[in-house]
Design a protein around this motif. Structure first.
Motif, PDB file in Angstrom:
ATOM      1  N   ALA A   1      -3.582   6.575   3.734  1.00 55.23           N
ATOM      2  CA  ALA A   1      -5.173   6.658   3.762  1.00 55.23           C
ATOM      3  C   ALA A   1      -5.817   5.253   4.097  1.00 55.23           C
ATOM      4  O   ALA A   1      -7.051   4.964   4.556  1.00 55.23           O
ATOM      5  CB  ALA A   1      -5.703   6.826   2.464  1.00 55.23           C
TER       6      ALA A   1
ATOM      7  N   GLU B   1       3.376   7.077   0.124  1.00 60.53           N
ATOM      8  CA  GLU B   1       2.469   7.903   0.927  1.00 60.53           C
ATOM      9  C   GLU B   1       0.865   7.766   0.846  1.00 60.53           C
ATOM     10  O   GLU B   1       0.062   7.978   1.773  1.00 60.53           O
ATOM     11  CB  GLU B   1       2.955   9.593   0.459  1.00 60.53           C
ATOM     12  CG  GLU B   1       2.458  10.577   1.424  1.00 60.53           C
ATOM     13  CD  GLU B   1       2.677  10.130   3.083  1.00 60.53           C
ATOM     14  OE1 GLU B   1       2.159  10.350   3.877  1.00 60.53           O
ATOM     15  OE2 GLU B   1       4.043   9.698   3.194  1.00 60.53           O
ATOM     16  N   ARG B   2       0.395   7.215  -0.457  1.00 60.07           N
ATOM     17  CA  ARG B   2      -1.020   7.195  -0.540  1.00 60.07           C
ATOM     18  C   ARG B   2      -1.456   5.991   0.257  1.00 60.07           C
ATOM     19  O   ARG B   2      -2.611   5.873   0.613  1.00 60.07           O
ATOM     20  CB  ARG B   2      -1.220   6.851  -2.163  1.00 60.07           C
ATOM     21  CG  ARG B   2      -0.702   5.497  -2.492  1.00 60.07           C
ATOM     22  CD  ARG B   2      -1.276   5.434  -4.192  1.00 60.07           C
ATOM     23  NE  ARG B   2      -1.383   3.895  -4.416  1.00 60.07           N
ATOM     24  CZ  ARG B   2      -2.296   3.105  -4.193  1.00 60.07           C
ATOM     25  NH1 ARG B   2      -3.162   3.647  -3.622  1.00 60.07           N
ATOM     26  NH2 ARG B   2      -2.065   2.055  -4.231  1.00 60.07           N
TER      27      ARG B   2
ATOM     28  N   ASP C   1       5.668   5.639  -4.702  1.00 53.00           N
ATOM     29  CA  ASP C   1       4.907   6.521  -3.776  1.00 53.00           C
ATOM     30  C   ASP C   1       4.088   5.847  -2.927  1.00 53.00           C
ATOM     31  O   ASP C   1       2.849   5.735  -2.978  1.00 53.00           O
ATOM     32  CB  ASP C   1       4.102   7.729  -4.624  1.00 53.00           C
ATOM     33  CG  ASP C   1       3.639   8.587  -3.676  1.00 53.00           C
ATOM     34  OD1 ASP C   1       3.894   8.704  -2.380  1.00 53.00           O
ATOM     35  OD2 ASP C   1       2.437   9.313  -4.113  1.00 53.00           O
TER      36      ASP C   1
ATOM     37  N   ALA D   1      -3.569  -1.393  -3.094  1.00 51.77           N
ATOM     38  CA  ALA D   1      -2.864  -0.852  -1.846  1.00 51.77           C
ATOM     39  C   ALA D   1      -1.795  -1.863  -1.332  1.00 51.77           C
ATOM     40  O   ALA D   1      -0.602  -1.624  -1.055  1.00 51.77           O
ATOM     41  CB  ALA D   1      -3.604  -0.410  -0.685  1.00 51.77           C
TER      42      ALA D   1
END
Ligand code: AMP
Length: 182
Positions: free
Chosen positions: A17, A13-14, A11, A44
């Motif tokens: 941020a 999409e995180r 995922d 990240a």
């Protein structure tokens, strides 16, 4: 996340941020996508690298080209994880050996990029990585350099794609993975 080719199970999409918008940099009207917050977060950063490794890892990649300069940051660890060679696409005049060069238009300004002639072997399968796909001129130019040296582009990967600039239209039918779309 979307792709014309492989789709990672991670995922991504995180990661949104961790991307900072910097208005009017490096000149008025440009919203610069600053990825340094993402790079400084170990988890990240690993998520980003994992996404490319998972997406392109099954394709038998021989070389990963990183586009100067932020593309280097993505491409070197991906090359290491894939057991592939890392190849820098550099700005004009930086590579010492015999080079092939190509000039192209940027979202802002113009530029020339070069590859060492011996960096890509005939028939090699090559993945091209950069941080941002904007107008597509940069990535398309590097794709031309790779194919001009006899390599085969197996895919393009970007952390960020600016959909409104339609850079994807310059990348032909090649597989493309952009982890975040804006
Ligand atoms: P382009 O050739 O227009 O696709 O531009 C892509 C190159 O310019 C990439 O190497 C990016 O690092 C850089 N770039 C273009 N637009 C931006 C932006 N809005 N924010 C950050 N980098 C950008």
């Amino acid at each position: 996340m979307s792709a014309t080719g492989p789709s990672p199970s991670i995922d991504a999409e995180r990661l949104r941020a961790f991307v900072r918008d910097v208005p009017d940099f490096p000149e008025p009207g440009i919203v610069f996508k600053d990825i340094t917050p993402l790079l400084s977060d170990a988890d990240a950063f690993r998520t980003m690298i994992d996404a490319f490794v998972v997406a392109f890892g099954r394709g038998g990649v021989d070389a990963v080209v990183g586009i100067e300069s932020r593309g280097f940051i993505l491409a070197a660890p991906v090359a290491d994880r894939l057991g592939a060679s890392f190849v820098p696409a550099r700005k004009a005049g930086k590579l010492p050996g015999p080079t092939r060069s190509v000039s192209y238009a940027l979202e802002y300004g113009e530029a020339t990029l070069e590859l060492h002639e011996d960096a890509i072997g005939a028939g090699q399968r090559v993945l091209v990585l950069d941080d941002v796909l904007a107008t597509g001129g940069t990535a398309a130019a590097v794709g031309e350099l790779v194919t001009g040296l006899g390599g085969s582009v197996v895919g393009f990967g970007f952390l960020i794609e600016l959909d409104f600039l339609d850079g994807a239209s310059k990348l032909g039918d090649h597989e493309r993975l952009s982890l975040l779309h804006y």
